[in-house]
Design a protein around this motif. Structure first.
Motif, short mmCIF file in Angstrom:
data_model
loop_
_atom_site.label_atom_id
_atom_site.label_comp_id
_atom_site.label_asym_id
_atom_site.label_seq_id
_atom_site.Cartn_x
_atom_site.Cartn_y
_atom_site.Cartn_z
N GLU A 201 44.66 44.87 40.08
CA GLU A 201 44.02 43.98 39.12
C GLU A 201 42.52 44.04 39.36
N GLN B 192 38.39 43.04 38.28
CA GLN B 192 37.67 41.82 37.95
C GLN B 192 37.56 41.59 36.44
N ASP B 193 37.62 42.67 35.65
CA ASP B 193 37.53 42.52 34.19
C ASP B 193 38.87 42.20 33.55
N GLY B 194 39.91 41.99 34.38
CA GLY B 194 41.23 41.63 33.87
C GLY B 194 42.18 42.80 33.69
N THR B 195 41.70 44.02 33.87
CA THR B 195 42.56 45.19 33.74
C THR B 195 43.62 45.20 34.84
N LYS B 196 44.87 45.43 34.44
CA LYS B 196 45.98 45.48 35.39
C LYS B 196 46.79 46.74 35.18
N LYS C 147 39.68 43.12 42.10
CA LYS C 147 40.08 41.74 42.37
C LYS C 147 41.17 41.70 43.44
N TRP D 13 51.94 39.50 38.13
CA TRP D 13 51.08 40.54 37.53
C TRP D 13 51.18 40.55 36.00
#
Length: 245
Positions: free
Chosen positions: A99, A101-105, A151, A231
């Motif tokens: 994950e 910091q920009d929310g990409t997982k 993150k 997640w």
């Protein structure tokens, strides 16, 4: 921290700097986390390696000698040997749920060919898939020069399409930072029916890169680890390409 630990001023420093004899830190239930930032190791490439061994008692090893002929040798515990394709048919795989910091997982793993990228998001790269447990094992790299973009990373191990064998497989995940001692996590708990294990979390906590032991076995695969750690990815059945002959 135990009462006696507070009376030993060098105890915490000894843990943070690693074992002088082996230059390693072993994360345990009691000492479950370490700061890469405080070690001065939060830059460069963090190498994460998975290696495993099988007990000879599980792969047809030699039986114990007669007590009358060799009384002391008979009491010796079963030897542990590095395994090969001919010894055991277990395929352990190394993967990472990431994950940013920009929310990409997403996920980096051999299954599906999601091998990642070390110089672009997610800044995690799997070096390849070791089907037969060679001496080098499986390795992935984390580019900590981009730690501000990360993150959390959950390193996990799973058994691909085979009978569960964590109870017969002594696996070790080792982190090799760019500086300081290596960090070891032993998967030596007995969970004979488990197919996956969340091993270690690498997390950016207010700018500090923390490594925390998890070692949580589950009876399913990636989707169950996903639910356990929130997640929120969508999962489907995946397959590996056939190994080249």
């Amino acid at each position: 921290m135990g009462f006696l630990d507070g009376l030993r001023p060098g105890k915490a420093a000894e843990f943070d700097s690693g074992n002088a004899a082996t230059n390693s830190i072993e994360l345990t239930k009691r000492h479950s986390q370490v700061s890469l930032t405080k070690q001065g190791a939060a830059t460069g490439h963090l190498r994460v390696n998975l290696a495993w061994r099988m007990r000879t008692s599980d792969i047809g090893g030699s039986q114990r000698e007669s007590l009358l002929r060799h009384p002391f040798k008979a009491l010796k515990p079963p030897e542990v040997l590095g395994h090969s394709q001919s010894m055991v048919n277990v395929d352990l795989d190394l993967g990472v749920l990431y994950e940013l910091q920009d929310g990409t997982k997403g996920v980096v793993q051999p299954l599906g060919g999601y091998l990642g990228d070390v110089n672009a998001p997610p800044y995690v790269k799997l070096s390849g898939d070791d089907r037969f447990g060679s001496a080098s094992g499986e390795t992935l790299y984390v580019n900590l020069d981009h730690r501000d973009a990360i993150k959390r990373l959950l390193v996990f191990v799973y058994i691909y399409d085979q009978t569960p064998a964590f109870d017969r497989t002594h696996a070790i995940v080792t982190l090799y930072p760019s500086n300081g001692p290596r960090i070891e996590i032993h998967l030596d708990e007995r969970h004979p029916q488990a197919r996956s294990c969340a091993v270690v979390m690498i997390e950016n906590v207010k700018g500090e890169m923390m490594v925390r032991r998890e070692v949580k076995f589950v009876y399913g695969f990636q989707a169950e680890l996903d639910r356990l750690y929130g997640w929120g990815l969508q999962w489907g059945r995946g397959y590996k390409a056939k190994a080249e002959r």
